[in-house]
Design an enzyme around this catalytic site. Structure first.
Site, PDB file in Angstrom:
ATOM      1  N   THR A   1       5.443   4.253   2.431  1.00 19.61           N
ATOM      2  CA  THR A   1       6.014   5.510   2.894  1.00 19.61           C
ATOM      3  C   THR A   1       6.451   5.420   4.351  1.00 19.61           C
ATOM      4  O   THR A   1       7.473   6.004   4.743  1.00 19.61           O
ATOM      5  CB  THR A   1       4.976   6.648   2.718  1.00 19.61           C
ATOM      6  OG1 THR A   1       4.416   6.551   1.410  1.00 19.61           O
ATOM      7  CG2 THR A   1       5.607   8.010   2.931  1.00 19.61           C
TER       8      THR A   1
ATOM      9  N   GLY B   1       0.818  -1.200   0.000  1.00 24.35           N
ATOM     10  CA  GLY B   1       0.000   0.000   0.000  1.00 24.35           C
ATOM     11  C   GLY B   1       0.855   1.253   0.000  1.00 24.35           C
ATOM     12  O   GLY B   1       2.056   1.222   0.287  1.00 24.35           O
ATOM     13  N   CYS B   2       0.223   2.364  -0.338  1.00 23.46           N
ATOM     14  CA  CYS B   2       0.959   3.623  -0.455  1.00 23.46           C
ATOM     15  C   CYS B   2       1.387   4.135   0.926  1.00 23.46           C
ATOM     16  O   CYS B   2       2.533   4.550   1.111  1.00 23.46           O
ATOM     17  CB  CYS B   2       0.120   4.649  -1.183  1.00 23.46           C
ATOM     18  SG  CYS B   2      -1.571   4.805  -0.575  1.00 23.46           S
ATOM     19  N   TYR B   3       0.478   4.112   1.883  1.00 25.79           N
ATOM     20  CA  TYR B   3       0.858   4.552   3.231  1.00 25.79           C
ATOM     21  C   TYR B   3       1.940   3.643   3.801  1.00 25.79           C
ATOM     22  O   TYR B   3       2.889   4.101   4.449  1.00 25.79           O
ATOM     23  CB  TYR B   3      -0.347   4.496   4.173  1.00 25.79           C
ATOM     24  CG  TYR B   3      -1.329   5.621   4.031  1.00 25.79           C
ATOM     25  CD1 TYR B   3      -0.951   6.940   4.275  1.00 25.79           C
ATOM     26  CD2 TYR B   3      -2.656   5.378   3.708  1.00 25.79           C
ATOM     27  CE1 TYR B   3      -1.867   7.976   4.172  1.00 25.79           C
ATOM     28  CE2 TYR B   3      -3.577   6.409   3.613  1.00 25.79           C
ATOM     29  CZ  TYR B   3      -3.179   7.709   3.842  1.00 25.79           C
ATOM     30  OH  TYR B   3      -4.096   8.730   3.758  1.00 25.79           O
ATOM     31  N   THR B   4       1.750   2.351   3.579  1.00 25.27           N
ATOM     32  CA  THR B   4       2.672   1.402   4.191  1.00 25.27           C
ATOM     33  C   THR B   4       4.074   1.575   3.631  1.00 25.27           C
ATOM     34  O   THR B   4       5.057   1.578   4.381  1.00 25.27           O
ATOM     35  CB  THR B   4       2.150  -0.032   3.980  1.00 25.27           C
ATOM     36  OG1 THR B   4       1.986  -0.259   2.599  1.00 25.27           O
ATOM     37  CG2 THR B   4       0.838  -0.235   4.686  1.00 25.27           C
TER      38      THR B   4
END
Lengths: 350, 350, 350, 350
Positions: C158, C153-156
């Site tokens: 980052t 995922g994108c949050y993960t």
């Protein structure tokens, strides 16, 4: 009719959209009017704050189904329903109620033209005949006596205010009017469409409805009220990545004996006593952010690089003077109140 | 001239602004060209990344004072200096260097007109006489042989690309051209001005430079190259709350025998082999976001509500086709490279 | 396996969303890979340009129904389908195909946890066992040999990039990690939802999914790979009115013997040879705009006002390193290509 | 003291910035207060509308030099001057005037700390001793009697309102408070700086002043008023690409016997009668757009993924409750007026 003692009771049909919410914001500032009932069939039973958290703490009535409200327990009804549905609902309202319709359903006097532009027959022809077009500054007298007011479109309001005085004074050529208009996104309403997503609009700009937007015929009709022969304008709307505001850049041809100074003078004269329309000094640069949240319209006149032509700039907040604000201004006229009641708030900037 | 073996060496004068940074971004994609030196007098000694963190990891040379660079150690110089300063600097460059100037200093052939528009005398008149106007698609042959190319303005590029083929084919009336143009904010550069602050621009829209913007005379000059008599256009720029992109909405009058279909055909024909100019199907709605970051120009033709008139829409990225991309395209032509080298990146959306 | 002579053939399942479009943009820059087929069941038969005008001129294949494509005519498949549907589709793909899945369907190794977090049973348990988590910098070896990669995922992505080296080196307390993350809107995809409208997002900021966002368990799982005991992080996502970009502000507690300088050194060391992860000088202020459109992750370390604590900042473009760019990076590893192929483009600013 | 008959006369020092303009917008809604003079030394002689066109039609006095105004012809002075200059100006004002200072010059009680944080000695130490910190809801009694009120910072107001009742009730650990705050751009004022340009902020997000922002010590001081031992908070500000609004995400550790429900109850209880602070139902998601243009603060309590911790969300409009609105609220208290006078306007959305 109204006094500070007796509250004006207001009903709003279709309070779940942006124009309904904006009416509630403005009514909160109104010294004598108060929302008595609010309908929103799909959201019936919910508090306003569940749809519009910014309005949560104003003590407003919950949303109801239209069938559940005591329709005639109010002095005036604002109709914020979608185009098409409106005619059916409004024709069932008690004759005693004053109605201000914010949809396009009663704006076009010619019901055949309505059918052509909106793709279906008009369903309240007899009401249409009595509807008054609600461009307050130019139809005020009729609005004061009207039972049903058709509140103008946002683009049309913004474009007509600078043009009407010039056409009345025969200073510009009615056959050569080009309106290049730019609007914020709230004009598209709150419906969930891909084309209205943040990602599809932010950091970009485009035209739409080129030569086909439904406000074109509405502008023609209104301007033609002030000219000898019917007018056909060129009208191109564009979408600006901002929430609120419309700017119309209008290219006009001067009549042989007219001057740019003459245009300036005619406009200044026409709106000298108008509380919301401000004609700026020559060559001013009005911005939509100067009117954000207010009922103001700012107008400026510029000479063109081409001799015999001029450029008009006009800005409004599409949700206020272009919709709910003008609707409230019309209510004030219909009920004999101070025209500016509820509309004296200064614009919000930045 | 160029091959994958021998790198093209590039110098950039004034690399601290947005057009300089954009050149560096595009050069990063160029197969054979490479930045050899970068000047920025006030920021000399600093790495590029201190001014433009997005370019920090590309291995670029540090910024230097103009006096400290080996000017002639390159094949081509891009000049991204401010208007006015440019003429003085360029006239001192070695005659052997090819120069592409992104300022306005060499765009107007008539130095008297330059003085009038820019408010000071031209300081490199003899160079001006040899400067070639860099609208690639229409002056390509001359650009290929030029020593000094005056890269066009962003508004002018966007407006001229749809108009020139129609004027050449005598399909539209050269005396009735109205260009209503809208630009993102990067066109104003990186200078710290109150009018360019986020808070002064976000959530708003306004016109500026009405009838007085300096790109007006530049458009006149270029279009007049393709007409019998000198042209004076109506030109109104507006500021859109977005970083990049220009859309021009252009109102034209058809010549008596012309049709909207004819306009479409003439444009499609003119740009059939142009790698960056795409004529869209009739009534298309190009958006600036469709070209963001690319060297593309998208053009669409629409009929007007008014008989005998048409509306042209044209979009570019003002920093690419409107500035650094077209400059690189011109470099490719000047050095005999593939016209699209460094410019094949697809637009960035959303 | 791959060479410049033999093109890598790529298929994309679900090419009508933003991650599919972003893959196509990046593949356009890839020297040896090429899209061979694209599926989008609801838009089958349409050219890509009808959904994504910015990709109209790249010569891409038209969209097709999944049932109509020669699935095995490619070397690798990117799956950009919605969560849930993915498991069913991927388990039907020929075993010979390498698959990179951009959905969340194969990210959680514990299928019971998957069922709890996503509210339905896992439908491809056997495949899950062989799926490799695709955080390239930390699972690269396994990715190189994987048949199925679960792109993070994108949050993960980052949040994990700055945390993993510090946990591996035992410099921070794994029981006290607070991730306050902020994302642009493209992370919500292209589905037409009221909450994603321009008017609902522009000029505002809010948190969402507080303590309940599905990336929380994913972060826990990945970080726990590098700690002795399972980790539970505090994770709060927020929505920023911008299209692209994620910034994670991470609050950590130093282990007794650790220092802020030690954190800086460990990170610099960990990513010394990583082409896309850049550890900035101490106290730097990375911004999402510095990585826009690129596969870069920028990391900075700051001391806190509170002794024994530190603050980490990490930025990515959620559609690139947070989705399609990392997917392409993984493809490069899986196929033995240069890790940076197709990913060397500089960020787009402004 | 005040009645509808006798107007409250107001002077504004430094009316050319955003907080001055916002005061004028709010005063326009105030039933009994009126701006009598406005100073702006560099713009003396100009009408307000030349700096702030949105205020052009309110009949305000022109801007004047401080030396030219009859300072004591008013009941109360709002000081909107820059930090540093304020102390010198305020100490020269007649002792009879009530003063509300919107700068940071009188916020820190400890003048040694002031010197450290602001990098210069305090120049009005004796005045500082009598200044009252203007967080209305918690220092209201002292404000009512104060001659000089130091209006709190925008971040500090937003963070302190949810924290103070919890610290007073000893429900949270004062040694473990992390404030991750996000602000719109108007907090940076109207000064022309590169870092505040539209192009530098739009479509991006970043942290700044990490662990060094001057509001850190201010928060410490105020919270310490409600704890046994001095507090040091972790505080990280970020910049959101929007004009107005602050959201603080606050991570707290519960005291051994406290619960998340207990936090909710304590906050609801503390603000039951506060007209502007609204504690939302558990797990609500307040957004800055819900308070835009209003003096409201919305607070929500969330459980964390980590046992024994909680997350608080708090939003304000930084120019209203975070500056000019709270200043006006303080004026109302100082003059014995209704606390909500001039502040009843509903938020503007969208």
């Amino acid at each position: 009719m109204a006094s500070t003692m007796s509250e004006i009771k207001v009903g709003i049909l279709g309070a779940s959209g942006y124009t309904g919410a904006e009416l509630l914001r403005l009514l909160n500032d109104h010294p004598t009017a108060e929302a008595r009932w609010l309908t929103a069939d799909r959201n019936a039973g919910q508090p306003v704050g569940s749809l519009f958290p910014h309005l949560a703490h104003l003590g407003l009535p919950d949303l109801q189904r239209l069938d559940d409200v005591a329709v005639d327990d109010v002095d005036v009804v604002f109709c914020c329903l979608p185009h098409g549905l409106t005619q059916k609902v409004v024709r069932e309202l008690p004759e005693t109620l004053r109605v201000i319709d914010l949809s396009a359903d009663f704006r076009l006097r010619d019901t055949a033209l309505y059918a052509e532009v909106y793709g279906k027959p008009h369903e309240a022809v007899e009401l249409q005949e009595r509807a008054v077009y609600g461009l307050t500054e130019h139809y005020g007298e009729a609005i004061g006596k009207a039972r049903l007011v058709a509140n103008p479109g946002c683009y049309t309001t913004t474009a007509q205010l600078p043009l009407i005085p010039l056409l009345k004074a025969r200073l510009i050529d009615p056959t050569r009017i080009i309106i290049d208009a730019k609007s914020g996104v709230s004009g598209a309403g709150r419906a969930a469409r891909e084309s209205s997503l943040f990602t599809e609009i932010s950091e970009g700009f485009h035209a739409y409805g080129v030569a086909t937007h439904r406000h074109g015929p509405e502008i023609d009709q209104c301007l033609s009220d002030f000219t000898e022969r019917p007018v056909t304008v060129t009208f191109t709307p564009h979408l600006v990545p901002m929430n609120r505001g419309i700017l119309a850049t209008i290219y006009v041809r001067l009549q042989p004996d007219a001057t740019v100074d003459g245009l300036q003078a005619a406009l200044a004269d026409a709106y000298r006593d108008a509380p919301f329309v401000h004609v700026l000094p020559p060559r001013s640069l009005p911005a939509t952010r100067h009117v954000r949240g207010s009922n103001n319209c700012l107008i400026a006149v510029h000479p063109s690089r081409v001799a015999g032509e001029a450029i008009l700039l006009s800005v409004t907040d599409n949700l206020v003077k272009g919709a709910s604000g003008q609707a409230l201004q019309n209510m004030n006229l219909m009920l004999g109140l101070d025209e500016t009641a509820g509309l004296r708030g200064a614009p919000l900037f930045p």
